[in-house]
Design a protein around this motif. Sequence first.
Motif, short mmCIF file in Angstrom:
data_model
loop_
_atom_site.label_atom_id
_atom_site.label_comp_id
_atom_site.label_asym_id
_atom_site.label_seq_id
_atom_site.Cartn_x
_atom_site.Cartn_y
_atom_site.Cartn_z
N ASP A 28 0.85 -1.19 0.00
CA ASP A 28 0.00 0.00 0.00
C ASP A 28 0.89 1.24 0.00
OD1 ASP A 28 -1.77 2.13 0.62
OD2 ASP A 28 -3.18 0.66 1.40
N ASN A 30 0.10 4.31 0.18
CA ASN A 30 -0.44 5.49 0.86
C ASN A 30 0.39 5.94 2.05
OD1 ASN A 30 -2.81 6.08 -0.70
ND2 ASN A 30 -3.66 4.18 0.10
N PHE A 31 0.87 4.96 2.85
CA PHE A 31 1.59 5.32 4.06
C PHE A 31 2.56 4.19 4.42
CE2 PHE A 31 2.55 6.26 8.41
CZ PHE A 31 2.38 7.63 8.56
N GLU A 94 -3.19 1.95 4.85
CA GLU A 94 -4.05 2.62 3.86
C GLU A 94 -4.13 4.12 4.10
OE1 GLU A 94 -8.42 1.84 5.85
OE2 GLU A 94 -7.62 0.37 4.44
N SER A 95 -3.73 4.56 5.31
CA SER A 95 -3.80 5.99 5.62
C SER A 95 -2.99 6.30 6.87
CB SER A 95 -5.26 6.41 5.87
OG SER A 95 -5.74 5.78 7.04
N ALA A 96 -2.74 7.60 7.09
CA ALA A 96 -2.07 8.03 8.32
C ALA A 96 -2.94 7.71 9.53
CB ALA A 96 -1.77 9.53 8.25
N GLU A 97 -4.26 7.77 9.36
CA GLU A 97 -5.18 7.46 10.46
C GLU A 97 -5.07 5.98 10.85
OE1 GLU A 97 -6.10 11.04 8.49
OE2 GLU A 97 -6.19 9.06 7.58
N LYS A 128 4.42 9.41 3.47
CA LYS A 128 3.17 9.36 2.73
C LYS A 128 3.52 9.29 1.25
CE LYS A 128 0.32 12.59 3.74
NZ LYS A 128 -0.41 13.78 4.17
#
Length: 131
Positions: A28, A30-31, A94-97, A128
């Motif tokens: 992934d 994204n991150f 999938e994300s920073a979150e 990122k």
Amino acid sequence: MRIIPILLFLTLTLTGFAQTEQPMQQFDSNFAHTVYFWLKDPDNTQDRMAFEKSLKKFLDNSAYAKTNFIGVPPKANRDVVDGSFTYSLIVTFESAEAQQNYQDEAPHKLFIEESSHLWTKVIVYDSKGIN
């Protein structure tokens, strides 16, 4: 002329044997969370085994880590390669979150509790994707 079909056959055969039985996980972009660990006693086999066991248990139980890679420094002869660490870990999200949720989840906290006494230094590089 017969050499080309033979080479093609050998290439396809060897490629098939080189595949693992585990399904490939999609990286992934994204991150990415990259962590370097320096163990207090990197030559201690028991410490290394305990660290690896705890780290693998954590990653197997993480609800947020999409892909992971655990590595050790290779023998490199170039000045730009830093091989001073004992272990590296690369985890994608999938994300920073999702990465923040990973930081707060129980398996991650248990890993730190079980293993932090084994290391002297940890450095983290988060990135990122630029998509």
